[in-house]
Write an enzyme that holds these catalytic residues in place. Structure first.
Site, PDB file in Angstrom:
ATOM      1  N   HIS A   1       0.830  -1.219   0.000  1.00 53.78           N
ATOM      2  CA  HIS A   1       0.000   0.000   0.000  1.00 53.78           C
ATOM      3  C   HIS A   1       0.863   1.268   0.000  1.00 53.78           C
ATOM      4  O   HIS A   1       0.697   2.121  -0.885  1.00 53.78           O
ATOM      5  CB  HIS A   1      -0.964  -0.018   1.187  1.00 53.78           C
TER       6      HIS A   1
ATOM      7  N   HIS B   1       4.040   6.930   5.421  1.00 55.13           N
ATOM      8  CA  HIS B   1       2.865   7.647   5.927  1.00 55.13           C
ATOM      9  C   HIS B   1       2.061   6.885   6.987  1.00 55.13           C
ATOM     10  O   HIS B   1       1.342   7.496   7.776  1.00 55.13           O
ATOM     11  CB  HIS B   1       1.951   8.089   4.768  1.00 55.13           C
ATOM     12  N   ASP B   2       2.172   5.561   7.030  1.00 53.68           N
ATOM     13  CA  ASP B   2       1.410   4.791   8.026  1.00 53.68           C
ATOM     14  C   ASP B   2       2.275   4.275   9.182  1.00 53.68           C
ATOM     15  O   ASP B   2       1.764   3.602  10.082  1.00 53.68           O
ATOM     16  CB  ASP B   2       0.726   3.590   7.357  1.00 53.68           C
TER      17      ASP B   2
ATOM     18  N   GLU C   1       1.289   5.699  12.709  1.00 51.93           N
ATOM     19  CA  GLU C   1      -0.067   5.288  13.100  1.00 51.93           C
ATOM     20  C   GLU C   1      -0.145   3.797  13.428  1.00 51.93           C
ATOM     21  O   GLU C   1      -0.818   3.394  14.371  1.00 51.93           O
ATOM     22  CB  GLU C   1      -1.059   5.612  11.973  1.00 51.93           C
ATOM     23  N   ASP C   2       0.559   2.961  12.633  1.00 56.22           N
ATOM     24  CA  ASP C   2       0.355   1.508  12.725  1.00 56.22           C
ATOM     25  C   ASP C   2       1.473   0.740  13.433  1.00 56.22           C
ATOM     26  O   ASP C   2       1.355  -0.469  13.626  1.00 56.22           O
ATOM     27  CB  ASP C   2       0.188   0.920  11.315  1.00 56.22           C
TER      28      ASP C   2
ATOM     29  N   ASP D   1      -3.292   8.448  -1.184  1.00 56.33           N
ATOM     30  CA  ASP D   1      -3.668   7.351  -0.285  1.00 56.33           C
ATOM     31  C   ASP D   1      -5.123   6.936  -0.542  1.00 56.33           C
ATOM     32  O   ASP D   1      -5.448   5.756  -0.657  1.00 56.33           O
ATOM     33  CB  ASP D   1      -3.470   7.829   1.160  1.00 56.33           C
TER      34      ASP D   1
END
Length: 749
Positions: free
Chosen positions: A63, A88-89, A92-93, A155
């Site tokens: 992704h 970018h994630d 957050e993840d 995204d």
């Protein structure tokens, strides 16, 4: 050390191939070669997401890689944006923090990833306040660095491209969000091709049958369109080649969503949409010659061949749109008797039209003016953020006013040019000049003629604003304006005025308490407000000051009533419930119903038995069996059924995605639904009789017929009760065969 499985080896190969494709696209761009930086970001993200998978089963790193490829090849951004997309994630993840990224990749990438993390989980949360707050964060970050929103759009584009693996109800939520906000945002930033794809993908998941139908018809008519284009292009090629121009000429077909929108708006079938394709001429700028003049040279050459339609000329070359778009549009009568739209633009204009503000950075040294358009828009957004509306949906609607707009150009008395959205009024113009001018506006002169505040402006108008020191914004002004800036400024003044009035009302109430020597506690004030039907004390204070509520001499008597009785009285007033059972408002345990459970993995079947109907029909769009529909779980667990294309449903999908249900109609042959047909045609003797006779053959109940004839034509609306969409479709086919009937279709009423 355990050996890798065949699946792990295949996954690693797939990931490596995707990364190699990203590097190739980057190396083929005009950006400086910072491969080591991108490789470092990829390796870090790959290690951080190790073991995680997407719903489709692919490794999660696929992704971020896909988002980075969109950012690179479809938006034309450089290594900073590519690295930010890859990472970018991560915050957050995974366990990594923004500080970790700052230490490894520097301030700029950390700042962009931090901005993306703050708006993670979608612009819209579960709570209304969270939605508005998330959106404010997005806009504030965007005004700080535009790359945040560009990566967020990339995204969303990849999520839309892979939406097939999601549950249907989730598809509706994400598609609704995309149409409501992401597509307009892409449009405003000039990302034309991405905006078009976002709209088409949303349309594909919300209306799969119509999407397939339009694409099948486009494929079926492709050959005839190609012949029309070749016939049209032949003399144009000869002319442009004789002028020594280097150019490309191609036909651009409208998107399925755009065609469907036009079919809905005009209530016509696919066959009646005549501007399905437009011709685009993209030329290489000749050194030393002005691009604008070259556009007009091509225009002059084409008018030597074909007759131009004067009212369809759009000069976006001299006055670019607010998203930076530049082109010269014209419509001419083609050799086959059809109107053909032409778009003339240079290579630079074409790249900016397709890639938007991302492409501006490539040209900003030679074309500084265009960058200022983005700055102007971001300034407007910042002003709205200064006094945001606490109601999330209203706030989003206010912002949306500034997203999807067609511009007009108007002039001040000194000749300065101002850009406003189409439909803007004199009052909008006043607020565009300055907040104080807007607040004190009493009228305007348009082209030296006195006009009221709500007078709509047109391109080319010269506008002079008339002000008065004694003037102040009125509540009815909200109906006079269309721009987000004007709405936010008027709202701010009205709220302050209401707050001041409420304060005066509060003083009166406190004095009433003082007169009877009673302490005005928060609890007592709340109880008093509830007694008069106001859940908020501020609304109660305001009503007292306005004279809507008259306080009794003895407040103490009211306050002695039991709290539950007062609260119950308020609830009844709010819901419009009668006086029955007032003495015993408590609901017996045996009467309490269990909350229904909704399994979102399966379609919710809309049962047709009128005695056990498990849904209610929404008044705004009145769907009937056969319509593409969805369910919305209300606060009382009632399922309200909307058409998927309904504007209200779009807001619900965007804001309360967790309450959306995928629905299926059961057989409804024993149930009737309201529907309205619109019939237009040439007025003639016996046409009404023929219409009513035809409809009666379908065993439907006609409730109301309204026919109006004027200047030899008639327009009729027939309200009836039908069983499903099939009834309507059959009726429309039969009615359209009646002599002198020109159009027939279902309308929402």
């Amino acid at each position: 050390m355990t050996e890798k499985t065949e699946k792990q080896i295949k996954d690693e190969q797939m990931v490596q191939e995707e990364f190699n494709a990203l590097l190739n696209e980057y190396l083929n761009s005009n950006h400086r070669r910072k491969v080591e930086r991108i490789t470092k970001a990829f390796n870090f993200a790959n290690q951080a997401h190790a073991g995680a998978r997407r719903r489709s089963g692919d490794p999660y790193i696929m992704h971020p890689l896909a988002v980075a490829r969109i950012v690179c090849s479809e938006m034309g951004l450089g290594s900073t944006s590519i690295c930010s997309a890859l990472l970018h994630d991560v915050v957050e993840d995974t366990e990594y923090t923004v500080e970790d990224l700052r230490n490894m990749f520097g301030d700029k990438i950390a700042q962009i990833v931090d901005g993306l993390t703050k708006i993670a989980g979608g612009i819209f949360g579960d709570q209304a306040s969270a939605q508005a707050e998330n959106f404010r964060k997005l806009l504030l970050t965007m005004s700080d660095d535009i790359r945040v929103i560009l990566i967020k759009i990339a995204d969303r584009l990849h999520n839309m491209r892979t939406l097939g693996s999601m549950l249907t109800a989730k598809q509706f939520k994400i598609a609704g969000e995309t149409l409501y906000l992401y597509a307009p945002m892409a449009h405003r930033l000039g990302l034309f091709s991405i905006k078009t794809e976002l709209e088409d993908l949303s349309f594909k998941y919300e209306h799969p049958n119509e999407y397939e139908m339009i694409n099948n018809k486009l494929r079926a008519t492709e050959e005839s369109r190609n012949k029309l284009f070749e016939h049209f292009a032949e003399p144009v090629h000869l002319k442009l080649q004789a002028m020594g121009m280097k150019y490309d000429m191609r036909a651009r077909v409208k998107s399925a969503y755009s065609i469907w929108n036009k079919m809905q708006g005009k209530n016509v079938p696919f066959e009646d949409i005549y501007d399905i394709y437009a011709v685009r001429i993209i030329f290489d700028s000749q050194p030393g010659l002005d691009e604008k003049n070259q556009c007009w040279d091509i225009y002059a050459a084409i008018t030597d061949i074909y007759r131009v339609r004067p009212d369809r000329i759009r000069d976006w070359v001299s006055h670019p749109k607010a998203n930076g778009y530049q082109a010269l549009h014209m419509t001419v009568m083609g050799p086959d008797g059809q109107w053909v739209e032409l778009q003339i633009r240079s290579r630079r204009m074409d790249e900016i039209a397709e890639k938007g503000f991302a492409a501006h950075w490539k040209y900003k040294e030679s074309n500084v003016e265009e960058d200022t358009e983005l700055d102007k828009w971001l300034q407007t957004i910042t002003e709205i953020l200064e006094s945001p509306n606490p109601n999330a949906l209203d706030f989003l609607d206010t912002i949306k006013l500034n997203l999807f707009t067609t511009e007009i150009f108007v002039f001040t008395p000194k000749g300065d040019l101002k850009t406003l959205p189409q439909g803007a009024t004199a009052l909008d113009f006043a607020y565009a000049l300055h907040t104080d001018i807007g607040n004190r506006c009493i009228g305007a002169k348009v082209n030296h003629n006195l006009v009221p505040l709500n007078h709509p402006l047109s391109s080319g108008d010269q506008v002079e604003i008339i002000t008065s020191r004694s003037q102040k914004p009125q509540s009815e002004w909200l109906g006079y304006i269309t721009t987000a800036k004007a709405r936010s400024k008027i709202d701010a003044v009205l709220k302050k005025a209401r707050k001041d009035e409420a304060q005066k009302g509060k003083t009166k109430i406190l004095e009433a308490f003082k007169r009877i020597d009673l302490e005005a506690t928060t609890s007592a004030l709340d109880k008093l407000a509830l007694y008069y039907g106001f859940p908020k004390r501020e609304d109660f204070y305001y009503a007292v000051e306005q004279g809507d509520v008259m306080l009794p001499e003895n407040i103490q008597k009211l306050l002695k009533e039991k709290t539950d009785n007062i609260f119950f009285k308020y609830v009844k007033q709010a819901l419009g419930v009668g006086q029955k059972n007032e003495k015993n408002p408590q609901v017996k345990d045996e009467e309490k119903k269990e909350k229904p459970k909704f399994d979102k993995t399966k379609p919710y079947i809309l049962r047709g038995d009128e005695y056990s109907k498990n849904y209610v029909i929404a008044d705004c769009c009145k769907p009937i069996p056969g319509d593409d529909a969805l369910g919305f779980i209300n606060d009382d667990d009632t399922v309200v059924v909307h058409k998927r294309a309904c504007p209200i449903a779009m807001r619900l999908k965007s804001s309360f995605g967790g309450r959306i249900l995928n629905t299926e109609w059961s057989s409804h042959r024993n149930t009737s639904f309201d529907a309205t047909l619109q019939v237009n045609g040439i007025d003639s003797v016996g046409v009404l009789t023929a219409i009513t006779k035809t409809i009666s053959e379908y065993n439907v109940n006609i409730q109301k017929v309204l026919i109006e004839a004027k200047a030899g034509f008639f327009e009729g609306k027939i309200k009836m009760q039908v069983h499903d969409v099939e009834d309507i479709q059959k009726m429309c086919v039969t009615l359209s065969k009646i002599k002198n009937i020109k159009s027939v279709g279902r309308i929402a009423e």
